[in-house]
Scaffold this motif. Sequence first.
Motif, PDB file in Angstrom:
ATOM      1  N   LEU A  26       0.838  -1.203   0.000  1.00 16.25           N
ATOM      2  CA  LEU A  26       0.000   0.000   0.000  1.00 16.25           C
ATOM      3  C   LEU A  26       0.871   1.249   0.000  1.00 16.25           C
ATOM      4  CD1 LEU A  26      -2.757   1.338   0.125  1.00 16.25           C
ATOM      5  CD2 LEU A  26      -2.676   1.135   2.637  1.00 16.25           C
ATOM      6  N   TYR A  27       1.965   1.219   0.728  1.00 18.79           N
ATOM      7  CA  TYR A  27       2.912   2.338   0.763  1.00 18.79           C
ATOM      8  C   TYR A  27       3.436   2.623  -0.641  1.00 18.79           C
ATOM      9  CZ  TYR A  27       7.379   4.740   1.653  1.00 18.79           C
ATOM     10  OH  TYR A  27       8.446   5.612   1.637  1.00 18.79           O
ATOM     11  N   VAL A  28       3.854   1.579  -1.321  1.00 21.02           N
ATOM     12  CA  VAL A  28       4.388   1.729  -2.675  1.00 21.02           C
ATOM     13  C   VAL A  28       3.319   2.292  -3.605  1.00 21.02           C
ATOM     14  CG1 VAL A  28       5.317   0.513  -4.685  1.00 21.02           C
ATOM     15  CG2 VAL A  28       6.078  -0.107  -2.389  1.00 21.02           C
ATOM     16  N   GLN A  29       2.126   1.767  -3.525  1.00 23.44           N
ATOM     17  CA  GLN A  29       1.031   2.220  -4.379  1.00 23.44           C
ATOM     18  C   GLN A  29       0.725   3.702  -4.149  1.00 23.44           C
ATOM     19  OE1 GLN A  29      -2.167  -0.463  -3.462  1.00 23.44           O
ATOM     20  NE2 GLN A  29      -1.239  -2.197  -4.552  1.00 23.44           N
ATOM     21  N   GLN A  30       0.769   4.130  -2.891  1.00 25.34           N
ATOM     22  CA  GLN A  30       0.476   5.533  -2.577  1.00 25.34           C
ATOM     23  C   GLN A  30       1.555   6.465  -3.126  1.00 25.34           C
ATOM     24  OE1 GLN A  30       0.007   5.244   1.710  1.00 25.34           O
ATOM     25  NE2 GLN A  30      -2.216   5.451   1.535  1.00 25.34           N
ATOM     26  N   VAL A  31       2.811   6.072  -2.938  1.00 25.50           N
ATOM     27  CA  VAL A  31       3.902   6.914  -3.439  1.00 25.50           C
ATOM     28  C   VAL A  31       3.831   7.037  -4.952  1.00 25.50           C
ATOM     29  CG1 VAL A  31       6.403   7.132  -3.693  1.00 25.50           C
ATOM     30  CG2 VAL A  31       5.441   6.406  -1.508  1.00 25.50           C
ATOM     31  N   LEU A  32       3.605   5.925  -5.631  1.00 30.67           N
ATOM     32  CA  LEU A  32       3.543   5.956  -7.092  1.00 30.67           C
ATOM     33  C   LEU A  32       2.327   6.731  -7.593  1.00 30.67           C
ATOM     34  CD1 LEU A  32       4.727   2.335  -8.000  1.00 30.67           C
ATOM     35  CD2 LEU A  32       6.053   4.450  -7.947  1.00 30.67           C
ATOM     36  N   ALA A  33       1.224   6.654  -6.837  1.00 35.29           N
ATOM     37  CA  ALA A  33       0.029   7.414  -7.205  1.00 35.29           C
ATOM     38  C   ALA A  33       0.288   8.912  -7.039  1.00 35.29           C
ATOM     39  CB  ALA A  33      -1.150   6.978  -6.338  1.00 35.29           C
ATOM     40  N   TYR A  34       0.963   9.281  -5.952  1.00 34.69           N
ATOM     41  CA  TYR A  34       1.319  10.684  -5.740  1.00 34.69           C
ATOM     42  C   TYR A  34       2.262  11.171  -6.846  1.00 34.69           C
ATOM     43  CZ  TYR A  34      -0.546  10.491  -0.929  1.00 34.69           C
ATOM     44  OH  TYR A  34      -1.356  10.368   0.168  1.00 34.69           O
ATOM     45  N   ARG A  35       3.213  10.323  -7.215  1.00 33.47           N
ATOM     46  CA  ARG A  35       4.141  10.692  -8.275  1.00 33.47           C
ATOM     47  C   ARG A  35       3.387  10.967  -9.577  1.00 33.47           C
ATOM     48  NH1 ARG A  35       8.572   7.894 -11.067  1.00 33.47           N
ATOM     49  NH2 ARG A  35       7.321   5.993 -11.107  1.00 33.47           N
ATOM     50  N   LYS A  36       2.399  10.151  -9.862  1.00 35.22           N
ATOM     51  CA  LYS A  36       1.601  10.314 -11.076  1.00 35.22           C
ATOM     52  C   LYS A  36       0.855  11.650 -11.046  1.00 35.22           C
ATOM     53  CE  LYS A  36      -1.720   7.829 -13.972  1.00 35.22           C
ATOM     54  NZ  LYS A  36      -2.553   6.591 -14.088  1.00 35.22           N
ATOM     55  N   GLU A  37       0.328  12.010  -9.890  1.00 29.38           N
ATOM     56  CA  GLU A  37      -0.391  13.284  -9.762  1.00 29.38           C
ATOM     57  C   GLU A  37       0.559  14.469  -9.949  1.00 29.38           C
ATOM     58  OE1 GLU A  37      -3.362  13.855  -6.663  1.00 29.38           O
ATOM     59  OE2 GLU A  37      -3.211  11.730  -6.144  1.00 29.38           O
ATOM     60  N   ILE A  38       1.735  14.363  -9.355  1.00 29.20           N
ATOM     61  CA  ILE A  38       2.711  15.454  -9.500  1.00 29.20           C
ATOM     62  C   ILE A  38       3.118  15.609 -10.960  1.00 29.20           C
ATOM     63  CG2 ILE A  38       5.088  16.128  -8.979  1.00 29.20           C
ATOM     64  CD1 ILE A  38       4.721  14.865  -6.208  1.00 29.20           C
ATOM     65  N   ALA A  39       3.392  14.482 -11.607  1.00 33.70           N
ATOM     66  CA  ALA A  39       3.805  14.525 -13.013  1.00 33.70           C
ATOM     67  C   ALA A  39       2.713  15.103 -13.899  1.00 33.70           C
ATOM     68  CB  ALA A  39       4.177  13.121 -13.485  1.00 33.70           C
ATOM     69  N   ALA A  40       1.463  14.892 -13.495  1.00 38.97           N
ATOM     70  CA  ALA A  40       0.331  15.395 -14.282  1.00 38.97           C
ATOM     71  C   ALA A  40       0.020  16.846 -13.935  1.00 38.97           C
ATOM     72  CB  ALA A  40      -0.894  14.523 -14.045  1.00 38.97           C
ATOM     73  N   GLY A  41       0.689  17.381 -12.913  1.00 40.05           N
ATOM     74  CA  GLY A  41       0.486  18.766 -12.528  1.00 40.05           C
ATOM     75  C   GLY A  41      -0.792  19.019 -11.776  1.00 40.05           C
ATOM     76  N   ARG A  42      -1.251  18.002 -11.056  1.00 39.18           N
ATOM     77  CA  ARG A  42      -2.516  18.176 -10.325  1.00 39.18           C
ATOM     78  C   ARG A  42      -2.289  18.831  -8.970  1.00 39.18           C
ATOM     79  NH1 ARG A  42      -4.761  11.998 -11.318  1.00 39.18           N
ATOM     80  NH2 ARG A  42      -4.750  12.093 -13.594  1.00 39.18           N
TER      81      ARG A  42
END
Length: 235
Positions: A219-235
């Motif tokens: 779950l930790y890994v999934q959250q970090v990668l999800a946050y990374r995706k949001e940052i990369a998308a500029g959200r």
Amino acid sequence: MDGDRSVRVLTYFSPPARTRWLKKASRAFLAAATFFAAQGVVFASSVSQAEWDALTRKVLGNYEESKKASHRKVNLSPSPVQVSQPRTAGVAQSISSFFRRFNPQLSQKTADQYSQYVCEASAHFGVDPALMGALIVRESGAKEKALSRSGAVGLTQVLWKVHKSTLPKAFSQIKTRKDLFEPENNIWAGTWIFSGYLKGAGGNEKAALLRYLGRNNTLYVQQVLAYRKEIAAGR
């Protein structure tokens, strides 16, 4: 000095000895040699002027190549992220906004400063800055004074008891656990630690994140990668 401003310099080295000596010459000597050559200095020895000039050009060329190589940054990640300037600026702004989203008490200036540290450290160690920004949010909520029950410190939640023997060797400004509460120190330390785990995992980000956490938690890994995706998308 004669009319054409030439000077005849007598040398007593054999050609092999001169070659070894010239190869050991410092940058200052090379600059001086170039200057004297431009002024018309003539070298008289057992080798011809043409041979001497050819040797000088060769050594100067080797020196320039070695100088370029010495200025290349060493990336600890097996596959360093190549980031262009426009993208870096965009990611930096996105990271700053993400920090303020999770820690509204951060001023814009402070969030921008944290983001700058993330981008600089990530570029130096070959890590995706968006991933490091996501890791910081997951670890500390972008709070510089964060302190866990296990003793993890600051924005990237560095465990001093685990890294106290290596951090002072890697960073002259980090001597004690207290130094990790300084945001810039903490971000550079955390990025350095993560980049080492990333290298050890052969570039596998999920494995490196689990190593950073210190236990198996998908779950930790999934959250970090999800946050990374949001940052990369500029959200």
